[in-house]
Design an enzyme around this catalytic site. Structure first.
Site, PDB file in Angstrom:
ATOM      1  N   THR A   1     118.418   2.717 -12.474  1.00 22.99           N
ATOM      2  CA  THR A   1     117.627   3.421 -11.467  1.00 22.99           C
ATOM      3  C   THR A   1     118.022   3.078 -10.031  1.00 22.99           C
ATOM      4  O   THR A   1     117.942   3.938  -9.150  1.00 22.99           O
ATOM      5  CB  THR A   1     116.132   3.127 -11.708  1.00 22.99           C
ATOM      6  OG1 THR A   1     115.816   3.565 -13.034  1.00 22.99           O
ATOM      7  CG2 THR A   1     115.243   3.865 -10.720  1.00 22.99           C
TER       8      THR A   1
ATOM      9  N   GLY B   1     115.250  -2.560 -14.276  1.00 20.22           N
ATOM     10  CA  GLY B   1     114.978  -2.901 -12.886  1.00 20.22           C
ATOM     11  C   GLY B   1     115.983  -3.780 -12.185  1.00 20.22           C
ATOM     12  O   GLY B   1     115.736  -4.213 -11.065  1.00 20.22           O
TER      13      GLY B   1
ATOM     14  N   LEU C   1     115.663  14.255 -22.337  1.00 23.47           N
ATOM     15  CA  LEU C   1     116.968  14.293 -23.013  1.00 23.47           C
ATOM     16  C   LEU C   1     117.765  15.585 -22.798  1.00 23.47           C
ATOM     17  O   LEU C   1     118.434  16.064 -23.715  1.00 23.47           O
ATOM     18  CB  LEU C   1     116.798  14.044 -24.523  1.00 23.47           C
ATOM     19  CG  LEU C   1     116.379  12.632 -24.921  1.00 23.47           C
ATOM     20  CD1 LEU C   1     116.157  12.564 -26.428  1.00 23.47           C
ATOM     21  CD2 LEU C   1     117.427  11.602 -24.510  1.00 23.47           C
TER      22      LEU C   1
ATOM     23  N   CYS D   1     113.129   6.679 -26.599  1.00 20.88           N
ATOM     24  CA  CYS D   1     112.881   7.617 -25.507  1.00 20.88           C
ATOM     25  C   CYS D   1     111.410   8.041 -25.539  1.00 20.88           C
ATOM     26  O   CYS D   1     110.933   8.578 -26.544  1.00 20.88           O
ATOM     27  CB  CYS D   1     113.760   8.857 -25.611  1.00 20.88           C
ATOM     28  SG  CYS D   1     113.401  10.035 -24.300  1.00 20.88           S
TER      29      CYS D   1
ATOM     30  N   ASN E   1     119.332   5.329 -29.573  1.00 23.96           N
ATOM     31  CA  ASN E   1     118.109   5.445 -28.791  1.00 23.96           C
ATOM     32  C   ASN E   1     116.937   5.724 -29.726  1.00 23.96           C
ATOM     33  O   ASN E   1     116.770   6.843 -30.203  1.00 23.96           O
ATOM     34  CB  ASN E   1     118.281   6.568 -27.755  1.00 23.96           C
ATOM     35  CG  ASN E   1     117.099   6.684 -26.825  1.00 23.96           C
ATOM     36  OD1 ASN E   1     116.111   5.965 -26.969  1.00 23.96           O
ATOM     37  ND2 ASN E   1     117.186   7.588 -25.878  1.00 23.96           N
TER      38      ASN E   1
ATOM     39  N   ILE F   1     115.344  -3.318 -21.816  1.00 26.26           N
ATOM     40  CA  ILE F   1     114.304  -2.467 -22.351  1.00 26.26           C
ATOM     41  C   ILE F   1     114.519  -1.014 -21.897  1.00 26.26           C
ATOM     42  O   ILE F   1     115.107  -0.775 -20.842  1.00 26.26           O
ATOM     43  CB  ILE F   1     112.886  -2.928 -21.878  1.00 26.26           C
ATOM     44  CG1 ILE F   1     112.784  -2.936 -20.362  1.00 26.26           C
ATOM     45  CG2 ILE F   1     112.545  -4.261 -22.465  1.00 26.26           C
ATOM     46  CD1 ILE F   1     111.383  -3.284 -19.819  1.00 26.26           C
TER      47      ILE F   1
END
Lengths: 265, 308
Positions: B269, B247, B77, B133, B130, B194
């Site tokens: 990502t 993903g 973070l 994390c 959040n 997720i």
């Protein structure tokens, strides 16, 4: 502007042991790149992350990179043949800032390649100090000889050149007072020693830092480097890095080249 | 089908998105880096890098380890703090025609509430909470992995928020549907899931973990089927809309995630491989609509035909 380019491989050859030299053709990359920058190379469809590799030299529309095979990605790269294409994001990073006066470039081991591009880009005379473990690990000395006024080679075991580390010839050069800047790339321990000498002789030093990288463009914050910060920020001290007087900069866009006096070693 | 008549817009908890592609928090900074590559107005929305009450320096590097078609991160973070975000980053994001979602993490329930208040007053479209994390000790996943934790945080945020609240769920739980239900009954407007899956890699020569933090969050194409399954489970358990992520790398992944029950799709990502990925995904989704004669994209959500 950095962008993605599909570049043809012109040659990809073994220099020594596990170090390869690859030349790719790209007019855009060759025109835009400055010393100290890197290219972010896609190493096959099976791997998610690109591999950042520093530019060794630029010639016409060709860009050369010298890389060590460390893992599967760079092993894949070493098996590419001339004529094949590479998916390259670049040129990336904040490069070296060329001084008006005489320059010393200091390279250690696989950190020597970007120093060749720095030497090639210098405005005045360049002296190179290159350190290696042993004679059979020595690379690129002919190329440095071509662009530098003097080249000093050191090896840890004395098997070629000066016996010892780069600091030995570097201190003599700095004592002469003829140089206005030093630039270096190599292992952290070497860079730290070089930084100590440059501070002693009051010569500005730029260092190229290395850290495991993700996106390469500054978004993911994984390649963090500790840099001094005097802004007195009230940071959260519940977890992670909590030191006062530092900030975490990104090797990929704030670096990889930093002023040595800003680096927290 | 006429391309101009395709409707990719999504109404999500009362907020209109021009298309379902939302940049996932922590993968897109505050947008500046990617704005060098394309116009951010092409994106449905942007979830900004996770914000905390005070600036954070993050974890010690190495913060990244590659895995088969994925990666572990332990950034921890790192961010300039909520006040600096509002002053220095939000005005830039607001120059673009895209939905801006602030992602917040607190060490305490009170910190979540204070950040919610500041951001509600600061021209933010939505708040993503959040509670998942995996890279910080206090707060973070501690709140997200228990019914009591998510209930307390969600209620505190909803009470202070004047914009819709999305709660981001952790996959590191035994029964994600029960957590999702607790969030729904605590008044959240939507869910996102997720977050990363907790993982670890070890260097076999040095015998040391590759990450300085020892463990980190797994993301990338490797986690996609886990994300699809969890989105489906949660969509079957709640009525509030879902921002599905994990993903997603190509247009077909985004369609698949919608069929599982997602209303919006997070992309993250894959941008590290290709900065243009979200733009390509939007184009590929448009082509899917044309090829399959789908005029309105939102009708796909939850369209999976489950075997009995």
């Amino acid at each position: 502007m950095p962008d993605i380019y599909l570049c043809e491989i012109i040659e990809n050859t073994l220099l020594i042991d596990n170090i390869y030299s690859i030349t790719i053709r790209s007019r855009e990359l060759a025109q835009e790149a400055v010393a100290g920058q890197f290219l972010h190379i896609k190493c096959g469809e099976a791997r998610l992350l690109r591999r950042p590799i520093s530019i060794c030299y630029v010639e016409d529309d060709k860009v050369n990179l010298v890389y060590e095979t460390k893992g599967e990605g760079t092993m894949w790269l070493s098996r590419r043949a001339p004529g094949q294409k590479l998916d390259i994001l670049g040129p990336l990073g904040n490069g070296f800032c060329m001084p008006d006066g005489n320059l010393i470039v200091v390279g250690g081991g696989v950190g020597t390649p970007p120093m060749l591009f720095a030497a090639q880009s210098a405005k005045k005379t360049v002296t190179a100090v290159l350190g290696f473990r042993e004679a059979k690990r020595v690379i690129l000395t002919d190329e440095f000889e071509r662009v530098c006024e003097n080249v000093y080679i050191t090896t840890d075991d004395g098997s070629v050149g000066i016996h010892g580390t780069v600091t030995k010839p570097l201190e003599e050069l700095l004592k002469s007072g003829k140089y206005s800047a030093v630039m270096t790339c190599g292992q952290n321990i070497m860079q730290k020693a070089v930084a100590g000498l440059c501070e002693k002789y009051n010569v500005p030093l730029q260092v190229s830092l290395e850290e495991r990288m993700g996106c390469g463009i500054g978004a993911c914050l994984v390649c963090a480097c500790a840099i001094k910060n005097d802004k007195n920020v009230d940071v959260d001290k519940t977890a992670g890095i909590t030191n006062d007087g530092i900030e975490m900069k990104r090797a990929c866009v704030d670096g990889p080249v930093f002023n040595a006096h800003d680096v927290v070693w | 089908m006429d391309n101009n008549k395709l409707d990719m817009s999504i109404n999500f908890a009362g907020v209109k998105f021009k298309n379902p592609i939302v940049m996932a928090s922590g993968t897109f900074g505050f947008g500046r880096e990617y704005a060098e590559y394309y116009d951010l107005s092409k994106l449905g929305g942007i979830c900004v890098k996770g914000l905390t009450a005070k600036p954070r320096l993050g974890n010690m590097p190495p913060r990244i380890a590659e895995t088969p078609m994925g990666m572990l991160n332990s950034v921890g973070l790192q961010n300039p703090g909520v006040d600096a975000f509002i002053a220095d980053e939000l005005p830039f994001l607001r120059q673009h025609d895209t939905v801006v979602i602030a992602n917040i993490s607190g060490n305490t329930v009170e910190e979540y509430a204070e950040m919610t208040e500041k951001l509600s007053d600061a021209n933010i479209d939505m708040i993503e909470v959040n509670v998942s994390c995996p890279n910080v000790k206090a707060g973070g996943m501690v709140f997200g992995t228990s019914i009591d934790g998510v209930t307390t945080v969600t209620k505190a945020v909803v009470k202070r928020a004047t914009v819709p609240v999305v709660v981001k769920l952790s996959p590191n739980v035994t029964d994600i549907a029960s957590i999702a239900k607790a969030v729904e009954s605590s008044g959240a407007d939507a869910l996102s899931l997720i977050n990363t899956l907790l993982g670890m890699r070890i260097d076999t020569i040095t015998r040391k973990p590759i990450l300085h933090n020892n463990v980190g969050g797994l993301s990338g194409p490797a986690i996609f089927p886990v994300a699809v399954r969890m989105v489906w489970q949660v969509a079957s358990a709640v009525k509030i809309p879902i921002l599905g992520m994990g993903g997603v790398s190509i247009g077909n992944d985004a369609i698949e995630m919608m069929l599982a029950g997602a209303n919006l799709i997070g992309v993250g990502t894959i941008c590290f491989d290709d900065p243009y990925a979200p733009i390509k995904i939007i184009d590929e989704m448009r082509k899917y609509m044309t090829d399959n004669s789908i005029a309105t994209l939102c009708e796909l959500s939850g369209g999976v035909e489950i075997n009995s």
